[in-house]
Structures are given as C-alpha cells and as structure tokens.
Enzyme design. Sequence first.
Site, PDB file in Angstrom:
ATOM      1  N   GLU A   1     -23.664  38.990 -87.839  1.00  0.00           N
ATOM      2  CA  GLU A   1     -24.180  40.325 -88.179  1.00  0.00           C
ATOM      3  C   GLU A   1     -22.999  41.053 -88.780  1.00  0.00           C
ATOM      4  O   GLU A   1     -22.060  41.411 -88.079  1.00  0.00           O
ATOM      5  CB  GLU A   1     -24.664  41.062 -86.913  1.00  0.00           C
ATOM      6  CG  GLU A   1     -25.745  40.345 -86.117  1.00  0.00           C
ATOM      7  CD  GLU A   1     -27.067  40.273 -86.841  1.00  0.00           C
ATOM      8  OE1 GLU A   1     -27.234  40.934 -87.879  1.00  0.00           O
ATOM      9  OE2 GLU A   1     -27.931  39.512 -86.383  1.00  0.00           O
TER      10      GLU A   1
ATOM     11  N   CYS B   1     -23.138  49.916 -89.494  1.00  0.00           N
ATOM     12  CA  CYS B   1     -23.444  48.887 -90.481  1.00  0.00           C
ATOM     13  C   CYS B   1     -24.721  49.241 -91.236  1.00  0.00           C
ATOM     14  O   CYS B   1     -24.939  48.802 -92.348  1.00  0.00           O
ATOM     15  CB  CYS B   1     -23.589  47.539 -89.789  1.00  0.00           C
ATOM     16  SG  CYS B   1     -24.704  47.607 -88.399  1.00  0.00           S
TER      17      CYS B   1
HETATM   18  P1  NAD Z   1     -13.881  43.390 -87.454  1.00  0.00           P
HETATM   19  O1  NAD Z   1     -14.491  42.280 -88.207  1.00  0.00           O
HETATM   20  O2  NAD Z   1     -12.511  43.792 -87.778  1.00  0.00           O
HETATM   21  O3  NAD Z   1     -13.876  43.071 -85.882  1.00  0.00           O
HETATM   22  C1  NAD Z   1     -15.049  42.662 -85.211  1.00  0.00           C
HETATM   23  C2  NAD Z   1     -14.673  41.763 -84.056  1.00  0.00           C
HETATM   24  O4  NAD Z   1     -14.046  40.596 -84.559  1.00  0.00           O
HETATM   25  C3  NAD Z   1     -13.697  42.392 -83.069  1.00  0.00           C
HETATM   26  O5  NAD Z   1     -14.035  41.981 -81.771  1.00  0.00           O
HETATM   27  C4  NAD Z   1     -12.369  41.798 -83.480  1.00  0.00           C
HETATM   28  O6  NAD Z   1     -11.444  41.713 -82.421  1.00  0.00           O
HETATM   29  C5  NAD Z   1     -12.793  40.410 -83.929  1.00  0.00           C
HETATM   30  N1  NAD Z   1     -11.870  39.824 -84.900  1.00  0.00           N
HETATM   31  C6  NAD Z   1     -11.086  40.447 -85.794  1.00  0.00           C
HETATM   32  N2  NAD Z   1     -10.382  39.552 -86.525  1.00  0.00           N
HETATM   33  C7  NAD Z   1     -10.744  38.323 -86.077  1.00  0.00           C
HETATM   34  C8  NAD Z   1     -10.392  37.003 -86.442  1.00  0.00           C
HETATM   35  N3  NAD Z   1      -9.533  36.753 -87.434  1.00  0.00           N
HETATM   36  N4  NAD Z   1     -10.972  35.983 -85.777  1.00  0.00           N
HETATM   37  C9  NAD Z   1     -11.870  36.222 -84.806  1.00  0.00           C
HETATM   38  N5  NAD Z   1     -12.250  37.448 -84.414  1.00  0.00           N
HETATM   39  C10 NAD Z   1     -11.698  38.495 -85.045  1.00  0.00           C
HETATM   40  O7  NAD Z   1     -14.922  44.584 -87.587  1.00  0.00           O
HETATM   41  P2  NAD Z   1     -14.835  46.036 -86.949  1.00  0.00           P
HETATM   42  O8  NAD Z   1     -13.883  46.824 -87.763  1.00  0.00           O
HETATM   43  O9  NAD Z   1     -14.628  45.972 -85.481  1.00  0.00           O
HETATM   44  O10 NAD Z   1     -16.336  46.562 -87.154  1.00  0.00           O
HETATM   45  C11 NAD Z   1     -16.761  47.121 -88.325  1.00  0.00           C
HETATM   46  C12 NAD Z   1     -17.560  46.142 -89.170  1.00  0.00           C
HETATM   47  O11 NAD Z   1     -18.619  45.608 -88.389  1.00  0.00           O
HETATM   48  C13 NAD Z   1     -18.225  46.807 -90.343  1.00  0.00           C
HETATM   49  O12 NAD Z   1     -18.100  46.015 -91.493  1.00  0.00           O
HETATM   50  C14 NAD Z   1     -19.681  46.908 -89.923  1.00  0.00           C
HETATM   51  O13 NAD Z   1     -20.597  46.988 -90.979  1.00  0.00           O
HETATM   52  C15 NAD Z   1     -19.843  45.682 -89.103  1.00  0.00           C
HETATM   53  N6  NAD Z   1     -20.963  45.818 -88.176  1.00  0.00           N
HETATM   54  C16 NAD Z   1     -22.092  45.075 -88.398  1.00  0.00           C
HETATM   55  C17 NAD Z   1     -23.179  45.197 -87.553  1.00  0.00           C
HETATM   56  C18 NAD Z   1     -24.409  44.388 -87.781  1.00  0.00           C
HETATM   57  O14 NAD Z   1     -25.193  44.259 -86.846  1.00  0.00           O
HETATM   58  N7  NAD Z   1     -24.620  43.813 -88.947  1.00  0.00           N
HETATM   59  C19 NAD Z   1     -23.136  46.094 -86.476  1.00  0.00           C
HETATM   60  C20 NAD Z   1     -21.974  46.845 -86.278  1.00  0.00           C
HETATM   61  C21 NAD Z   1     -20.890  46.676 -87.133  1.00  0.00           C
END
Ligand code: NAD
Length: 481
Positions: free
Chosen positions: A249, A283
Amino acid sequence: MPDTAAATLLIDGRRHSAPATFDVVDPASLDVLGQAADADVTHALAALDAAAAAARGWADTDPETRSGHLRAAAAEIRARQGELALLLSRENGKPLAEANGELTGGARMLEWAAEEGRRAYGRVTPASAAGPGLVLRSPVGPVLAITPWNFPASMLLRKVGLALAAGCPVIAKPAEQTPLIATALLDIVQATGLPAGVLQSLTTTRPAELVGALLADRRLRKVSFTGSTEVGLGLLRQTGDTLRRTSLEMGGHSPAIVFADADLEAAATGVVTAKFFNAGQSCTAVNRLYVHESVRDDLLALIEKKTAALRLGRGDAEGTTIGPLIDKAGLAKVENQVADAVAKGARVLIGGSRWESGDPALRGHYFRPTVLTGVTADMLISHEETFGPVLAVTTFTGDDEAIALANATDYGLAAYLFGSDLRRVWRALDRLDFGVIGVNDPAPVRPELPFGGQKNSGQEREGGAEGIEAYTETKAVALRF
Ligand code: NAD
C-alpha cells in the site's frame, strides 16, 4: 504519559529491553516525547524464530477464538480511547478529533477482521467424472507488517487484525517517528491473552537492516507494507530468489473532479476535508483538483473561505484543525513544490508559506493551508505526491479531458468525483484507473471495502473479504472416489 513499555520489544510473548533506545519527537514543539527500544538484527531473528514456532498452533486455533482476541482488543481500545488519542496526537501532530477518529477506525477494522475471519470460506466445485473438487484456504504463515507514521494506529491495526484473524503470526515493524502509539496498541492486542510468538513488536532506527535480514529468511512467508512507493518497490527488489506473498500500500496522487452539476457547497467541503485532513499527509489526500470551467469561480470562492477557517496549532490544543508536518524534509518538499509551481505561472489563492508563531511550544514544521490556481502539467506538483497542505487547481471543459488529466499519473490509489448526474459519474467510475473512489464522499475508506491501489500505488487489498484472502494461500484439491 507514554508507557515505559515503549522502551521494550515484544518477542515471544514477553517484553525484552533492548541495549539501546531512541528519542521520539513531538512534531508540534520538537521536544522529546519519550523513548523507544531500538531493535537490531538479533531481535528481528528472535522475533521470526518465535513467529515460526507459533505458526502451526495459531493456524490450528479455531477462528472463533482468534476472533475473540480481536473483539477484546477493539473493546479495550474503545475504552481507553481518550488516553490513546492524546498519545497519537502528540506523537504524530494530528488534531485530537482526527486522532479519535483514527482510533475508532482502527477498532472497527479489528471488529471487521474478527467477523471476516470466521467467513474465510473455501469452495466445493461440481463433481467431474472423477469426483468433486475443493478450494481450501490456509494461513500463509509468519507475516511482517511494516507501517507508516501518518496513520500509525489504523494502518497497524488493519494489518494485525486481518493477519491474526486469518491465522498468521505477526512481526509488526512500526515507523520510527511513531513507535509509542504502536507499542501501546500492540500491548493491548497481546494482553487479550495471545499465545507466545503470535505477535511481535520491533521498533527500530534501522528498518532497512532488520527488514533485509527478515526477507533473507525463507520462514517469513508474507510482507505487508504501507509506506512510500520508493521503499515499497525496493522491498520487491530485495525479495531475491525466495517468492513470498507481498501486499503493498504505497503513495498516491489523488485527483478530485468537480463536474458542473455538483452540489458546490458539498464539493467544497469534501475537497477541503480530503485535502487538509492530517495536514495533507494522507496517501488518499486530494493532490489535484479538476473543476469544470463554468463553476470554477463559485467553487474556488467556497474553498478559499473554508480553507481560511482552518486553524493551525498543536494537535492537542483546543480548536486546532490542522497540525504540523512530521519533519523538516516534509516541509522542504512542500516549499519546493509551491516555489516550482509559482515560478511556472501558478497563482497563490491563499496560504503559500511557512507558519511561524514565535511560540516555543510551536517550534515544529508548519505550512499554511494553501490553494494554487492555474496549475499545469509541467509543474512538479502535477506529478509528485505532495504530502502536505497544498491544493493544486486546474480547470477543464469536457468530461473526457478531466478523466485523462486525472489518469495522467503513475499513481492509482484514490480519486474523488463530485457530481449529481449518475450516468456521467458511472462513466467516470468505469474509466478512472484508481483502486478507491469516493463519489461525493471525501472519506472513502471503510472496513467492509477492499482498500488498495493500482499502478505504482500498490498491489493486493486490505479490508473487505479481499483483506483476509491476502493472508491465505489457496489449495486446490481434486477428489477421486
Ligand atoms: P516510508 O516508506 O519512509 O516508511 C514506511 C515504513 O517503511 C516505516 O515503517 C519505515 O521504517 C519502513 N522503511 C523505511 N525504509 C525502509 C527500508 N529501506 N526497508 C524496509 N523498511 C523501510 O514512508 P513514510 O514516510 O513512513 O509514510 C509516508 C508514505 O506512505 C507516503 O508515500 C504515503 O502515501 C504512504 N502511505 C500509503 C498508504 C496506503 O495505504 N496506500 C497509507 C499511508 C501512507
């Protein structure tokens, strides 16, 4: 206020203290709010050992018992909602009313998972000459649930609820910006009496390292990720030579189309709600507004008035309707998109700059709710997810033009339509390449609907009957008597 349990890790049914902790920052004031345990790879592998050992027993536990745990957790969240909402608001910055709504939503998702888990039916196919066929569903096995900071309660509860209901043990990996609310909620789920190993919680500042180690281990059978498209696509690449089920997601770039026959008052309220909720850090946030040229001026006058009425401040202060951005990088992205749009000819209808109150309790990264008009396809904001309180407005003349503009993105999560002509709305529903569509509805996320995106916004669905399916494997059985 934050629980001291946040500085420990949940592994194999027990809380373990980690050798290191990290600071959690209040985004409204930039003060330190608490400490979380900083897990390393050893903890991650211990969590997977525990989950793998618990997998058979949890799969064999009857669905009604599994449902009972989820219902009990939902009831406890509802009972402690005030205290949890305050923690969520302080850690993420969102207004208290939104924090309360998110927790209610999370409890509803647990309740839905509890109900759906009991209906994870298979099928019997009509007998061929040889005999009947069966389609059986079995839990996929140990699941890694990676969640973001912007909805740190509801995203986590949705994954944990569906996975546990389906019969899968979970290793939860909450975002490093919001580990306190995640820990509090996972403790509530564990305290319903879950067997050891069924639920693990790993807070860490080294997500790539921990997740890399888990992905390298074949015992991990599923990854459910919510976060940015960049990180999500990176996870797919890391899968290597071991295939496993992957739900993604990811980011969005939602369009809202306002047709000439829309109820303009309702459309303006809907767009302002779907745009500025969570300070635009959703999102599903509206990024691009396409309005029919004949109603442009009337709609924009309403949107400007409603945007001007929003109140910036601490999420936990009375009257606040829009809080800070999560960090400096989030603010820089928003400022860059606005500067780029203005340099290329967009006009600032309202807002357009940082908000600095001079109050030390409000040292966080605030941006005024902003509306840009005259936005064109060459501007960054027309392509990049903003994740901040900026609405980009463009006019259209024909329905097909609006649909083509809306679809002109690599994202495909949410879209919004405002209009009253059912035939026109239906035609647009058919043609829009988005997984979730709100028709005159600014909040199209419901537990009973499958949530997820097309294109680079994701794969698989969470919620609805599809939500349980995403945590099960299908077995086809051919019977010969
Ligand atoms: P992010 O991708 O930076 O982090 C999300 C998660 O991934 C966190 O738990 C983080 O610790 C982990 N993570 C980060 N780097 C990683 C790596 N290299 N390997 C494995 N895990 C890693 O995103 P964010 O800044 O926390 O959230 C914002 C983003 O999430 C936005 O793009 C938003 O649109 C998206 N989002 C999508 C949905 C959906 O349901 N489609 C819902 C909420 C947020």
